[in-house]
Design a protein around this motif. Structure first.
Motif, mmCIF file in Angstrom:
data_model
loop_
_atom_site.group_PDB
_atom_site.id
_atom_site.type_symbol
_atom_site.label_atom_id
_atom_site.label_comp_id
_atom_site.label_asym_id
_atom_site.label_seq_id
_atom_site.Cartn_x
_atom_site.Cartn_y
_atom_site.Cartn_z
ATOM 1 N N HIS A 1 19.623 -11.818 31.885
ATOM 2 C CA HIS A 1 19.065 -12.643 30.623
ATOM 3 C C HIS A 1 19.556 -14.199 30.880
ATOM 4 N N LEU A 2 20.189 -14.565 31.718
ATOM 5 C CA LEU A 2 19.826 -16.260 31.951
ATOM 6 C C LEU A 2 18.691 -16.614 32.940
ATOM 7 N N GLU A 3 18.640 -15.569 33.599
ATOM 8 C CA GLU A 3 17.969 -15.893 34.754
ATOM 9 C C GLU A 3 16.028 -15.387 34.172
ATOM 10 N N LEU A 4 16.222 -15.109 32.596
ATOM 11 C CA LEU A 4 14.819 -14.515 32.367
ATOM 12 C C LEU A 4 14.644 -15.566 30.991
ATOM 13 N N LEU A 5 15.449 -16.652 31.399
ATOM 14 C CA LEU A 5 15.806 -17.556 30.168
ATOM 15 C C LEU A 5 15.877 -19.059 30.953
ATOM 16 N N ASP A 6 15.749 -19.220 31.771
ATOM 17 C CA ASP A 6 15.617 -19.883 33.210
ATOM 18 C C ASP A 6 14.513 -19.815 33.633
ATOM 19 N N LEU A 7 13.789 -19.014 33.421
ATOM 20 C CA LEU A 7 12.122 -18.229 33.816
ATOM 21 C C LEU A 7 11.093 -18.856 32.659
ATOM 22 N N ARG A 8 11.429 -18.871 31.861
ATOM 23 C CA ARG A 8 11.052 -18.608 30.804
ATOM 24 C C ARG A 8 10.861 -20.627 30.360
ATOM 25 N N ALA A 9 11.766 -21.478 30.814
ATOM 26 C CA ALA A 9 12.463 -23.252 31.006
ATOM 27 C C ALA A 9 11.739 -23.307 31.467
ATOM 28 N N HIS A 10 11.267 -22.503 32.811
ATOM 29 C CA HIS A 10 10.933 -22.866 33.890
ATOM 30 C C HIS A 10 9.441 -22.586 33.639
ATOM 31 N N VAL A 11 8.724 -21.669 33.468
ATOM 32 C CA VAL A 11 7.049 -21.863 32.480
ATOM 33 C C VAL A 11 7.146 -22.577 31.550
ATOM 34 N N TRP A 12 7.425 -23.326 30.530
ATOM 35 C CA TRP A 12 7.275 -23.533 29.777
ATOM 36 C C TRP A 12 6.968 -24.821 30.441
ATOM 37 N N GLY A 13 8.473 -25.460 31.032
ATOM 38 C CA GLY A 13 7.985 -26.482 31.631
ATOM 39 C C GLY A 13 6.607 -27.134 32.088
ATOM 40 N N VAL A 14 6.630 -25.977 32.796
ATOM 41 C CA VAL A 14 5.034 -25.432 34.176
ATOM 42 C C VAL A 14 3.815 -25.654 32.924
ATOM 43 N N GLU A 15 3.444 -25.515 31.664
ATOM 44 C CA GLU A 15 3.361 -25.009 30.661
ATOM 45 C C GLU A 15 2.559 -26.517 30.494
ATOM 46 N N GLN A 16 3.395 -27.015 30.081
ATOM 47 C CA GLN A 16 3.351 -28.736 29.204
ATOM 48 C C GLN A 16 3.087 -30.065 30.721
ATOM 49 N N ASP A 17 3.610 -29.431 32.131
ATOM 50 C CA ASP A 17 2.657 -30.448 33.139
ATOM 51 C C ASP A 17 1.432 -30.209 33.027
ATOM 52 N N LEU A 18 0.935 -28.853 32.845
ATOM 53 C CA LEU A 18 -0.323 -28.482 32.865
ATOM 54 C C LEU A 18 -0.706 -29.475 31.981
ATOM 55 N N GLN A 19 -0.647 -28.975 30.554
ATOM 56 C CA GLN A 19 -1.403 -29.850 29.557
ATOM 57 C C GLN A 19 -1.620 -31.300 30.154
ATOM 58 N N LYS A 20 -0.854 -31.694 30.393
ATOM 59 C CA LYS A 20 -0.867 -33.321 30.503
ATOM 60 C C LYS A 20 -2.037 -33.637 31.407
ATOM 61 N N VAL A 21 -2.213 -33.008 32.695
ATOM 62 C CA VAL A 21 -3.089 -33.060 33.498
ATOM 63 C C VAL A 21 -4.206 -32.550 33.091
ATOM 64 N N VAL A 22 -4.135 -31.800 32.064
ATOM 65 C CA VAL A 22 -5.788 -31.802 31.163
ATOM 66 C C VAL A 22 -6.280 -32.561 30.533
#
Length: 161
Positions: free
Chosen positions: A131-152
């Motif tokens: 569950h902690l790894e899933l939360l870390d993965l979600r946080a990482h994916v959210w960070g990647v989405e934020q970075d992708l939105q910035k780039v776009v």
């Protein structure tokens, strides 16, 4: 009614005679003449008693043998029933012993309550870790989405490391 003197002389002479024939002759006796029993009469009584005793003994032995046969037959039937019951009990005991052996094998190979609680605790730790790894993965994916939105939006390149 009066006897002649000659007859009286003869009757007196008969009483005084000593010959065997005249002694057996009883003249002028009143009542019944006692009859001598032969010696065999006593033996006949004893023989009759022994015959009756032996007949009664033989009859009682016969009845005792019949009762003994009946009792022996009943005893034999009881023994056969006991053997059948003993056979059934021994077969049940054999089945119980096999069941006990199987139960012992299951107990030795089966899990105990302590083992189950131990495994449950380990599974909770693994689940919490996932569950902690899933939360870390979600946080990482959210960070990647934020970075992708910035780039776009800005069109700049972002360092992903």
């Amino acid at each position: 009614m009066f006897r002649s003197t000659k007859a009286l002389a003869i009757s007196n002479a008969r009483h005084l005679s000593t010959s065997a024939i005249l002694r057996q002759e009883a003249v002028g006796t009143v009542g019944t003449v006692p009859v001598k029993r032969p010696v065999g009469g006593f033996r006949g009584g004893i023989l009759g008693f022994f015959f009756g005793f032996s007949f009664a003994s033989a009859l009682s032995i016969y009845y005792l043998q019949q009762d003994n046969k009946i009792a022996s037959g009943l005893l034999l039937a009881s023994v056969e029933e006991l053997q059948q019951g003993t056979g059934k009990i021994s077969s049940h005991l054999d089945r119980l012993q096999t069941v006990e052996k199987e139960l012992a094998a299951l107990k030795s190979s089966g899990a105990i309550k302590d083992d189950v609680t131990k495994v449950r605790g380990e599974m909770k730790k693994v689940y919490d870790g996932l569950h902690l790894e899933l939360l870390d993965l979600r946080a990482h994916v959210w960070g990647v989405e934020q970075d992708l939105q910035k780039v776009v939006k800005t069109g700049e390149s972002v360092d992903l490391t």
